[in-house]
Design a protein around this motif. Structure first.
Motif, PDB file in Angstrom:
ATOM      1  N   GLU A  68       0.827  -1.211   0.000  1.00 41.68           N
ATOM      2  CA  GLU A  68       0.000   0.000   0.000  1.00 41.68           C
ATOM      3  C   GLU A  68       0.859   1.259   0.000  1.00 41.68           C
ATOM      4  OE1 GLU A  68      -3.522   1.933   2.788  1.00 41.68           O
ATOM      5  OE2 GLU A  68      -2.978  -0.177   3.012  1.00 41.68           O
ATOM      6  N   GLU A  69       1.997   1.193   0.705  1.00 48.01           N
ATOM      7  CA  GLU A  69       2.878   2.356   0.821  1.00 48.01           C
ATOM      8  C   GLU A  69       3.674   2.605  -0.460  1.00 48.01           C
ATOM      9  OE1 GLU A  69       4.787   5.262   3.553  1.00 48.01           O
ATOM     10  OE2 GLU A  69       3.189   3.829   4.009  1.00 48.01           O
ATOM     11  N   ASP A  70       4.279   1.538  -1.015  1.00 47.14           N
ATOM     12  CA  ASP A  70       5.141   1.693  -2.191  1.00 47.14           C
ATOM     13  C   ASP A  70       5.036   0.433  -3.050  1.00 47.14           C
ATOM     14  OD1 ASP A  70       7.189   2.050  -4.051  1.00 47.14           O
ATOM     15  OD2 ASP A  70       8.432   3.159  -2.643  1.00 47.14           O
ATOM     16  N   PRO A  71       4.101   0.382  -4.002  1.00 45.94           N
ATOM     17  CA  PRO A  71       3.916  -0.831  -4.825  1.00 45.94           C
ATOM     18  C   PRO A  71       5.161  -1.223  -5.606  1.00 45.94           C
ATOM     19  CG  PRO A  71       2.063   0.675  -5.081  1.00 45.94           C
ATOM     20  CD  PRO A  71       3.107   1.404  -4.308  1.00 45.94           C
ATOM     21  N   GLN A  72       5.917  -0.259  -6.094  1.00 40.83           N
ATOM     22  CA  GLN A  72       7.110  -0.578  -6.881  1.00 40.83           C
ATOM     23  C   GLN A  72       8.147  -1.310  -6.029  1.00 40.83           C
ATOM     24  OE1 GLN A  72       9.266   2.814  -8.326  1.00 40.83           O
ATOM     25  NE2 GLN A  72      10.756   1.580  -9.465  1.00 40.83           N
ATOM     26  N   LEU A  73       8.365  -0.805  -4.832  1.00 44.80           N
ATOM     27  CA  LEU A  73       9.336  -1.426  -3.933  1.00 44.80           C
ATOM     28  C   LEU A  73       8.859  -2.817  -3.499  1.00 44.80           C
ATOM     29  CD1 LEU A  73      11.956  -1.161  -2.429  1.00 44.80           C
ATOM     30  CD2 LEU A  73      10.770   0.076  -0.618  1.00 44.80           C
ATOM     31  N   ALA A  74       7.552  -2.950  -3.247  1.00 45.00           N
ATOM     32  CA  ALA A  74       6.995  -4.255  -2.870  1.00 45.00           C
ATOM     33  C   ALA A  74       7.201  -5.266  -3.990  1.00 45.00           C
ATOM     34  CB  ALA A  74       5.505  -4.111  -2.548  1.00 45.00           C
ATOM     35  N   HIS A  75       7.021  -4.829  -5.238  1.00 53.48           N
ATOM     36  CA  HIS A  75       7.221  -5.727  -6.379  1.00 53.48           C
ATOM     37  C   HIS A  75       8.685  -6.154  -6.495  1.00 53.48           C
ATOM     38  CE1 HIS A  75       6.720  -7.562 -10.297  1.00 53.48           C
ATOM     39  NE2 HIS A  75       7.738  -6.827 -10.753  1.00 53.48           N
ATOM     40  N   LEU A  76       9.623  -5.224  -6.232  1.00 53.11           N
ATOM     41  CA  LEU A  76      11.048  -5.563  -6.292  1.00 53.11           C
ATOM     42  C   LEU A  76      11.412  -6.592  -5.226  1.00 53.11           C
ATOM     43  CD1 LEU A  76      12.616  -2.032  -6.920  1.00 53.11           C
ATOM     44  CD2 LEU A  76      12.674  -3.988  -8.484  1.00 53.11           C
ATOM     45  N   ILE A  77      10.851  -6.435  -4.025  1.00 55.73           N
ATOM     46  CA  ILE A  77      11.129  -7.400  -2.948  1.00 55.73           C
ATOM     47  C   ILE A  77      10.553  -8.768  -3.289  1.00 55.73           C
ATOM     48  CG2 ILE A  77      10.557  -7.965  -0.542  1.00 55.73           C
ATOM     49  CD1 ILE A  77      10.906  -4.974   0.062  1.00 55.73           C
ATOM     50  N   PHE A  78       9.393  -8.785  -3.951  1.00 55.43           N
ATOM     51  CA  PHE A  78       8.791 -10.053  -4.343  1.00 55.43           C
ATOM     52  C   PHE A  78       9.572 -10.731  -5.478  1.00 55.43           C
ATOM     53  CE2 PHE A  78       5.949 -11.990  -7.570  1.00 55.43           C
ATOM     54  CZ  PHE A  78       5.686 -13.170  -6.906  1.00 55.43           C
ATOM     55  N   SER A  79       9.981  -9.959  -6.473  1.00 53.47           N
ATOM     56  CA  SER A  79      10.610 -10.550  -7.664  1.00 53.47           C
ATOM     57  C   SER A  79      12.118 -10.740  -7.516  1.00 53.47           C
ATOM     58  CB  SER A  79      10.320  -9.684  -8.897  1.00 53.47           C
ATOM     59  OG  SER A  79      10.788  -8.364  -8.684  1.00 53.47           O
ATOM     60  N   PRO A 130      14.010 -11.036  -4.245  1.00 51.73           N
ATOM     61  CA  PRO A 130      14.139 -11.001  -2.777  1.00 51.73           C
ATOM     62  C   PRO A 130      15.567 -11.178  -2.278  1.00 51.73           C
ATOM     63  CG  PRO A 130      13.181 -13.078  -3.493  1.00 51.73           C
ATOM     64  CD  PRO A 130      13.254 -12.216  -4.696  1.00 51.73           C
ATOM     65  N   THR A 131      16.409 -11.931  -3.002  1.00 52.57           N
ATOM     66  CA  THR A 131      17.771 -12.175  -2.518  1.00 52.57           C
ATOM     67  C   THR A 131      18.514 -10.864  -2.303  1.00 52.57           C
ATOM     68  OG1 THR A 131      17.786 -14.239  -3.776  1.00 52.57           O
ATOM     69  CG2 THR A 131      19.911 -13.426  -2.981  1.00 52.57           C
ATOM     70  N   GLU A 132      18.397  -9.942  -3.241  1.00 45.51           N
ATOM     71  CA  GLU A 132      19.103  -8.666  -3.143  1.00 45.51           C
ATOM     72  C   GLU A 132      18.377  -7.682  -2.233  1.00 45.51           C
ATOM     73  OE1 GLU A 132      20.488  -4.933  -6.025  1.00 45.51           O
ATOM     74  OE2 GLU A 132      19.710  -6.785  -6.908  1.00 45.51           O
ATOM     75  N   TYR A 133      17.075  -7.560  -2.410  1.00 46.24           N
ATOM     76  CA  TYR A 133      16.354  -6.487  -1.717  1.00 46.24           C
ATOM     77  C   TYR A 133      16.060  -6.810  -0.253  1.00 46.24           C
ATOM     78  CZ  TYR A 133      15.975  -3.657  -5.871  1.00 46.24           C
ATOM     79  OH  TYR A 133      16.289  -2.864  -6.944  1.00 46.24           O
ATOM     80  N   LEU A 134      16.038  -8.099   0.137  1.00 46.95           N
ATOM     81  CA  LEU A 134      15.880  -8.419   1.557  1.00 46.95           C
ATOM     82  C   LEU A 134      17.134  -8.027   2.331  1.00 46.95           C
ATOM     83  CD1 LEU A 134      13.963 -11.828   1.500  1.00 46.95           C
ATOM     84  CD2 LEU A 134      13.132  -9.631   2.344  1.00 46.95           C
ATOM     85  N   ARG A 135      18.303  -8.119   1.677  1.00 51.05           N
ATOM     86  CA  ARG A 135      19.538  -7.648   2.325  1.00 51.05           C
ATOM     87  C   ARG A 135      19.494  -6.133   2.518  1.00 51.05           C
ATOM     88  NH1 ARG A 135      23.455 -11.218  -1.504  1.00 51.05           N
ATOM     89  NH2 ARG A 135      23.257 -13.205  -0.405  1.00 51.05           N
ATOM     90  N   ILE A 136      18.994  -5.432   1.488  1.00 50.76           N
ATOM     91  CA  ILE A 136      18.841  -3.969   1.611  1.00 50.76           C
ATOM     92  C   ILE A 136      17.862  -3.642   2.737  1.00 50.76           C
ATOM     93  CG2 ILE A 136      18.023  -1.902   0.414  1.00 50.76           C
ATOM     94  CD1 ILE A 136      18.969  -3.150  -2.211  1.00 50.76           C
ATOM     95  N   PHE A 137      16.773  -4.427   2.828  1.00 54.60           N
ATOM     96  CA  PHE A 137      15.763  -4.234   3.871  1.00 54.60           C
ATOM     97  C   PHE A 137      16.396  -4.415   5.256  1.00 54.60           C
ATOM     98  CE2 PHE A 137      10.862  -4.748   3.619  1.00 54.60           C
ATOM     99  CZ  PHE A 137      10.712  -3.645   4.442  1.00 54.60           C
ATOM    100  N   ASP A 138      17.255  -5.437   5.394  1.00 54.26           N
ATOM    101  CA  ASP A 138      17.921  -5.678   6.678  1.00 54.26           C
ATOM    102  C   ASP A 138      18.818  -4.495   7.052  1.00 54.26           C
ATOM    103  OD1 ASP A 138      16.666  -8.081   6.762  1.00 54.26           O
ATOM    104  OD2 ASP A 138      18.441  -9.321   6.417  1.00 54.26           O
TER     105      ASP A 138
END
Length: 661
Positions: A53-64, A66-74
């Protein structure tokens, strides 16, 4: 570039994610900041629906990706934590560096669809590399090991520092890049790297194996399984037999090299979020309209409660005509009593066990399969195809170490284990379930693994008598089952196929009528018979919300009957033990639940006595027990009960003694 978590200048995505975390999950960050131990790994639970709901583009990147963007999230979570900790402490120098892992909760988000929630058997190459959610049962739990998470290297040409992560595809080996992976400015093309001392990061590491639930599989389908890797705060949160929902990244790794064998890729799920659903199943939220329907039903049958009870019982295995005693026994077994702890601190089980002993064609297997449908968790097996290891636990060797793999009783923990053809089991295999039935645990000492597993399960067995059933012989002789095993069953019903022309005519007409109609009943009229979905809801509701307590009147009735049974000259030593007294209490509590009450009355106690009487080959009270196979529903059950109550109270003692209550 500096070590992970130490950079004061996050990139664009880190800034966005850190702001999102600080805004929506401030309380979690605050609790982590106030935790004294800086060496622990802390989870931060993020709702994917909120991120979407906050950022659909970022949510899509984390879904598609995840290996790279979950590290960024951490890294963003660590940066947000440092900001919150600075606000709380006020001195940046005193902030302890914490390791935080973002755990993505998919439930309730648009991702909750068959494409991202496949069954284990439908996991394919197309799912690789995306955020995937899988449901299953843990059948194997490996040892916790240490795992090298990352190393830091420095390019000797441009002095750039960068992390290198292990590759699961190559069995956790670390492979250096071909040239310097500098991210800013012109690539330097350096090929020589120096390992930075004390830069290795270690993690806790555990492998589990989850298998598809047998309840969602079709006939003949083999349950598939998949390995799941748990790291850091996720290790040791599940055990064998747990139902879990795992969200993670699907990858593949090379299978061990064997001579003259082609090396394949094994699918592996690297877990990001693990949710145990054992407790969730027992704490189902029921809609208000369903609860009102139950209350209205008992309000309608206020003057004839047993008629209402029989309407519920008619819904159990409706394709089988009559067999009132068996249907009542099945209902009481599934509902069970209330577990309590005695004065010595020992737990006394609340689950009841049921054994059907009968001639072929008396509907034993039908009741087993229907009971499995009514239970929220069930495992069906046959005695002929079950070994002691298959029922309890198996020691298997995987990757050079021994592990325990859960058997039928462990997988049915918190539910129902149905064992058909009980007599076909070997004596040694039957002896292994003694502890599981009474103590509700399985003690294991195999291949150096000494442990105890929970088996809080209902055992529902069915067996044929040994040859022609002889009423003059004890039950243990007729069934070849030992006395200690028989004493663990709360109810043992004997179904004898006697030649009764009147009964045969009624049953045959019922079966022919069923075959002619060939319709599945889903009607909401609960007056005569309950449909299966409503029965399931009712059983779950009363087990969850009612904990019946014995009244003084019920205690006297049960105690007097037990003493009389012990004094009887013809009592069956294998059945009349202290366990029988506990069985009476459990059955009386189960009947109170069935009647939608929190209090065990004389009605419940006498119904429990009638069930025990029906399971006795010789009776201390009723002169003629009758055949459980020919028991039928009466037109006026309340009037019939009044006669039975008067008869039983006369046998137990003076009627005046009980009329004071």
């Amino acid at each position: 570039m500096e070590y992970a978590g130490k950079s004061d200048q996050p990139d664009r995505w880190e800034t966005i994610l850190a702001g999102f975390i600080k805004q929506n999950y401030y309380d979690q960050l605050r609790s982590v900041a106030l935790s004294p131990d800086s060496k622990l790994h802390y989870p931060l639970y993020v709702d994917f629906a909120e991120l979407m709901e906050e950022d659909p583009q970022l949510a899509h990147l984390i879904f598609s990706e995840p290996t790279e963007y979950l590290r960024i999230f951490d890294r963003a979570a660590v940066w947000a934590h440092n900001v919150v900790a600075g606000e709380l402490i006020g001195n940046k120098n005193k902030i302890k560096q914490k390791t935080i892992h973002v755990r993505i909760n998919i439930f309730g988000s648009p991702l909750e669809c068959p494409e991202t929630f496949p069954t284990i058997g439908r996991v394919r190459v197309k799912h690789r590399g995306i955020l995937l959610t899988i449901k299953g049962t843990v059948i194997r739990s490996g040892a916790v090991k240490m795992y090298e998470g990352e190393r830091w290297y420095q390019c000797q040409k441009c002095q750039n520092e960068f992390p290198v992560y292990p590759e699961l595809e190559a069995r956790n080996s670390i492979l250096l890049p071909s040239f310097c992976p500098v991210k800013s400015g012109k690539p330097c093309g350096g090929t020589k790297f120096q390992y930075l001392d004390n830069s290795m990061v270690s993690h806790d590491y555990q492998e589990i194996k989850i298998q598809e639930s047998t309840q969602v599989l079709g006939v003949g389908a083999i349950p598939r399984s998949i390995h799941v890797i748990l790291m850091d705060d996720l290790v040791d949160i599940v055990k064998a037999g747990d139902d879990v929902i795992v969200t993670g990244v699907l990858t593949a790794r090379w299978s061990p090299e064997l001579k003259d064998v082609r090396c394949d890729l094994d699918p592996v799920l690297i877990a990001n979020h693990v949710k145990r659903t054992n407790e969730l199943k027992s704490e189902i939220d029921f809609p208000d309209n369903v609860v009102m329907k139950f209350k209205q039903f008992w309000s309608d049958f206020k003057d004839a409660p047993l008629k209402g009870r029989n309407a519920i019982l008619r819904g159990i295995c409706p394709q089988v005509f009559g067999l009132f005693t068996v249907k009542l026994a099945v209902a009481l077994t599934l509902l069970g009593g209330v577990q309590h702890v005695d004065a010595s601190g020992t737990k006394v089980r609340g689950e009841s066990h049921l054994l059907l002993v009968g001639d072929p064609g008396t509907g034993k297997s039908q009741f087993l399969k229907f009971a499995a449908k009514l239970s929220n968790r069930s495992v069906i097996t046959t005695g002929l195809g079950s070994t002691s290891a298959g029922l309890t636990v198996t020691a298997v060797k995987d990757g050079g170490e021994w592990m325990l793999e859960a058997g039928a009783l462990v997988l049915a923990d918190g539910g129902l284990c149905c064992i058909d053809e009980f007599d076909s089991m070997r004596e040694h295999d039957r002896a292994t379930i003694h502890e599981a039935m009474e103590q509700q645990t399985i003690s294991v000492a195999k291949a150096g693994l000494v442990t105890t597993l929970s088996t809080k399960t209902i055992v529902f067995g069915a067996t044929n008598p040994k040859g022609h059933y002889d009423p003059d012989q004890p039950l243990s002789v007729n069934t070849t089952l030992s006395g200690p095993l028989l004493s663990r069953f709360d109810i043992v019903l004997v179904l004898l196929d006697t030649k009764n022309p009147e009964w045969d005519a009624v049953v045959s007409s019922h079966i022919l009528a069923e075959a002619a109609s060939d319709t599945i009943r889903h009607n909401e009229d609960l007056t005569n018979s309950w449909p299966l979905p409503m029965l399931q809801r009712y059983i779950h509701f009363v087990k969850q919300n009612f904990r019946p307590v014995l009244t003084k009147e019920a205690e006297i009735v049960i105690s007097t009957y037990y003493q009389l049974q012990r004094k009887s000259a013809t009592y069956n030593a294998a059945r009349t033990t202290v366990r029988m007294l506990e069985s009476l209490i459990r059955l009386a509590q189960a009947h109170a639940r069935l009647m939608f009450r929190n209090e065990v009355t004389r009605l419940d106690a006498i119904t429990a006595i009638l069930c025990i009487e029906a399971s006795m080959t010789t009776s201390a009270i009723v002169d003629s027990i009758g055949n459980a196979l020919h028991s039928n529903f009466t037109e006026n059950p309340d009037q019939e009960y009044a006669k039975q109550e008067e008869l039983i109270l006369k046998k137990l003692g003076s009627v005046d003694e009980f009329s004071d209550f």
